[in-house]
Motif scaffolding. Structure first.
Motif, short mmCIF file in Angstrom:
data_model
loop_
_atom_site.label_atom_id
_atom_site.label_comp_id
_atom_site.label_asym_id
_atom_site.label_seq_id
_atom_site.Cartn_x
_atom_site.Cartn_y
_atom_site.Cartn_z
N UNK A 151 0.84 -1.21 0.00
CA UNK A 151 0.00 0.00 0.00
C UNK A 151 0.87 1.25 0.00
N UNK A 152 1.98 1.21 0.76
CA UNK A 152 2.87 2.37 0.82
C UNK A 152 3.52 2.63 -0.54
N UNK A 203 18.43 3.68 -5.41
CA UNK A 203 18.68 3.54 -3.97
C UNK A 203 17.91 4.59 -3.18
N UNK A 204 17.86 5.82 -3.70
CA UNK A 204 17.10 6.87 -3.02
C UNK A 204 15.62 6.52 -2.95
N UNK A 210 10.77 4.04 -0.13
CA UNK A 210 9.81 2.94 -0.08
C UNK A 210 9.93 2.17 1.23
N UNK A 211 11.18 1.91 1.65
CA UNK A 211 11.38 1.15 2.88
C UNK A 211 10.87 1.90 4.09
N UNK A 233 14.58 -1.08 11.30
CA UNK A 233 14.70 -0.64 9.91
C UNK A 233 14.55 0.88 9.80
N UNK A 234 13.58 1.44 10.51
CA UNK A 234 13.38 2.89 10.46
C UNK A 234 14.59 3.63 11.02
N UNK A 235 15.12 3.17 12.15
CA UNK A 235 16.28 3.83 12.74
C UNK A 235 17.48 3.79 11.81
N UNK A 236 17.64 2.66 11.12
CA UNK A 236 18.75 2.52 10.19
C UNK A 236 18.59 3.46 9.00
#
Length: 705
Positions: A524-525, A594-595, A600-601, A638-641
């Protein structure tokens, strides 16, 4: 029988020398090992003949493989320029300039022999300087440079040495052919080493996947790997076995890297076995050196026109020459490479001191000794190898001078002192001895059940302290314990399949359902970003295909385990190679992708976290709270990274996490003792549980080292 007697004698001398070294800590153990060999040669008249082929295989292969295995790639990547310069260009300059200088010093020495001598003196041993660094305050940058350089210059120096020996033995040398051959055997040697370690890594991972987790078996496999690779590369395929084992060591799955697939026991036993192997090999080399020195001196007096005293002076001059060449190279390189402001500063006292320390820190060690002992006795036609005893004596003396120089001069330059050690000279403490002689008492809990109770109590204890400490650190450790807790539950339900469970694989229906929910959120994102034109068409297609593949492989997978393992292993390897190649030839395009991938991530992680929080707040019976917690930690990490806030890789975070892990292990020990005193477990079960805790604690210490 003679071989067995020689091995027993050498090991006995090694043991005696190392026992003495514990009472004379200021004397480098290697010097005592040399002294033990000299005394054996003088008073017992020991004489050991070394065969070139098996000597290289037996010593070079494991020593270089171990060096590559412990190579800190991430830390040293920043210094790749000076490392390659020192390890390749400096070796070539030292061989050429030093060879000319040695020929001038000893006119009767053939040119090929002069170059051979300097080439074998090129490899450096960083362990001697590392032991000083902890107390003598040697700059970290210099230590990283020495570590990286020593790995590569072992290969380049030994290859140059091989050509020098070949030119001496055959009497013919072609610079063009040697250059082409050098690149050929090096490149193909690297390919052979990379391919073979890829196969061995796959075999080891597959064995774990199939439940074959015998720690002794895995340690033995690790030990024989470098011998097989060196033999196949050098003797069968005719390429550089030295380069092959170095590359294999770098790419090997080691205890200092990501080895979550392997149990703590396997990691500990493998690491300690390597300590033992390198410890013995290194000691044997220096004992052999001591045995050879008296005979080299005797033959030197009778067979050469240079007396022993003058040969010692020559060795000292050659060591000074190597220090000067290394110093000048370091000073010139640092002068012209550290001028970010465009200005070249020719003189700097600090740079002079650092480069002088770099020159003195070029200590010669085991690899040099292995090389010089492998020089053949005869050349083509049956004649004796020219001045072999002189080369052996000078190389031995240079090793001793370099060791003494580092021992006395580096502490003076740093105004501090510390004992010196070589490869394998230090040996980690063993795990705590366990007493399980008592008869087992009647028990209420099995080992698996007791482990579950202990983990649950430890998690509860950590959660109770969570508000008083760093939440991120506690969450990270708690998540690991929750993984272990889930593994125990699955093993209890499937007693036949007791292998360790990977965190990235699905082992139950509820896992698959939760992954499906999260993947739908990520999808969805992606759709929202694409509709808002925030990502390119190619990035959108890649993301959708990636999520679809994950859903197929993780949520709806139906492969058998063997096929699934090899499919995953081949695919990971293919993608890694593709990524490296694609990044090198399409840098601008890959940068944009990559950007977009980061966008997306981040968006997918936020969507999934919101859904998980919603599930956590709602009343649900079909999803376990611990399972939701694990998924939340996955997406939070994942978000912190991705947002640049990932403290998991900072030294402070790692230090705090290590302290908390050790603290958690102390809680586990206390809970084991409580259960033992309450009669819930037997003493033998308690010892097994303590042993597992000891393994985990040792692994933490290994990873930190």
């Amino acid at each position: 029988m003679e071989i067995i007697e020689s091995i027993i004698l050498i090991l006995s001398l090694l043991i005696i020398a190392n026992i003495v070294s514990h009472y004379f800590v200021s004397i480098p153990p290697s010097l005592l090992q040399i002294a033990a060999g000299i005394l054996a040669a003088l008073f017992i008249h020991v004489k050991i003949y070394v065969d070139t082929e098996w000597f290289l295989l037996a010593f070079i292969a494991p020593i270089l493989f171990n060096d590559g295995n412990n190579f800190p790639k991430r830390e040293l990547w920043k210094l790749k320029g000076p490392i390659l310069g020192n390890a390749i260009i400096l070796v070539i300059i030292s061989t050429v300039v030093g060879g000319v200088f040695v020929k001038w010093l000893i006119p009767q020495l053939p040119w090929a022999v002069a170059f051979t001598l300097v080439a074998v003196l090129s490899p450096t041993d960083p362990i001697a300087v590392e032991s000083i660094a902890k107390k003598a305050h040697i700059p970290d940058k210099l230590m990283h440079l020495i570590n990286g350089e020593s790995l590569i210059n072992d290969a380049s120096g030994l290859i140059c040495f091989k050509y020098g020996v070949a030119a001496t033995v055959t009497g013919a040398f072609s610079l063009k052919n040697a250059t082409v051959d050098f690149f050929y055997i090096s490149i193909f040697g690297a390919l052979v080493g990379g391919l073979m370690i890829w196969i061995f890594n796959g075999i080891r991972l597959y064995l774990i996947n199939q439940g074959v987790d015998d720690s002794i078996l895995h340690a033995i496999i690790q030990i024989i790997i470098p011998f097989i690779i060196y033999y196949v590369a050098d003797d069968i395929l005719g390429v550089s076995g030295v380069v092959a084992v170095v590359i294999a060591g770098i790419l090997n799955i080691s205890s200092s890297r990501n080895m979550s697939t392997f149990t703590p026991e396997i990691r500990l036993v493998t690491s300690r076995t390597w300590d033992l192997v390198v410890y013995m090999l290194n000691g044997i080399v220096f004992v052999l050196l001591g045995i050879e020195i008296p005979f080299a001196m005797e033959e030197l007096v009778h067979n050469d026109n240079i007396n022993t005293f003058w040969a010692t002076i020559l060795a000292f001059i050659i060591w000074i020459m190597l220090v000067v060449i290394r110093f000048l190279w370091s000073y010139i390189y640092s002068t012209f490479s550290n001028n970010g402001d465009g200005k070249i500063k020719l003189w700097s006292k600090a740079r002079f001191d650092d480069c002088l320390m770099s020159g003195i820190s070029g200590v010669r060690g085991a690899v040099t000794m292995v090389g010089v002992l492998s020089i053949p006795m005869t050349i083509k036609g049956g004649g004796a190898f020219p001045s072999r005893t002189l080369l052996l004596f000078i190389a031995s003396a240079v090793i001793i001078f370099s060791l003494l120089g580092a021992t006395f001069l580096i502490p003076i330059l740093t105004k501090n002192s510390a004992p010196v050690a070589y490869r394998g000279s230090t040996f980690g403490a063993d795990a705590e001895d366990l007493d399980d002689d008592d008869e087992p008492a009647p028990i209420a809990l099995t080992q698996n059940e007791a482990s579950r109770v202990i983990l649950e109590k430890t998690i509860k204890k950590l959660r109770s302290e969570m508000d008083d400490g760093d939440t991120a650190v506690y969450s990270s450790v708690i998540a690991e314990y929750l993984y272990d807790l889930r593994n125990l539950g699955i093993q209890a339900n499937n007693p036949v399949k007791t292998r360790q469970i990977s965190k990235r694989r699905v082992r139950g229906k509820k896992d698959a359902e939760l992954w499906d929910i999260c993947f739908n959120c990520e999808l969805d994102a992606v759709e929202e970003l694409y509709d808002n034109q925030e990502i390119s068409d190619e990035s959108y297609d890649l993301a959708v295909r990636k999520i679809a593949r994950y859903k197929k492989e993780i949520v709806h997978r139906s492969y058998n385990q063997t096929f699934e393992f090899f499919y995953s292993y081949f695919r990971r390897s293919y993608l890694q190679i593709k990524h490296i190649i694609y990044r090198s030839v399409n840098s601008d395009e890959i940068k944009q992708i990559n950007q977009d991938t980061i966008k997306i991530s981040i968006a997918g992680a936020k969507k999934a976290l919101a859904k998980l929080q919603e599930l956590n707040k709602s009343d649900h019976e079909d999803v376990d709270d611990n399972l939701i917690y694990i998924f939340q930690r996955h997406y939070e990490d994942r978000l912190e990274l991705l947002q640049g806030k990932y403290r998991g890789r900072s030294p402070q975070f790692n230090s705090e996490r290590m302290n908390l892990e050790i603290k958690a292990l102390s809680y586990r020990r206390a809970f084991v003792q409580d259960m033992l005193e309450q009669g819930k477990i037997s003493k033998s079960t308690a010892n097994e549980l303590r042993q597992n805790i000891n393994y985990s604690e040792e692994v933490i210490n290994i990873d930190v080292d």
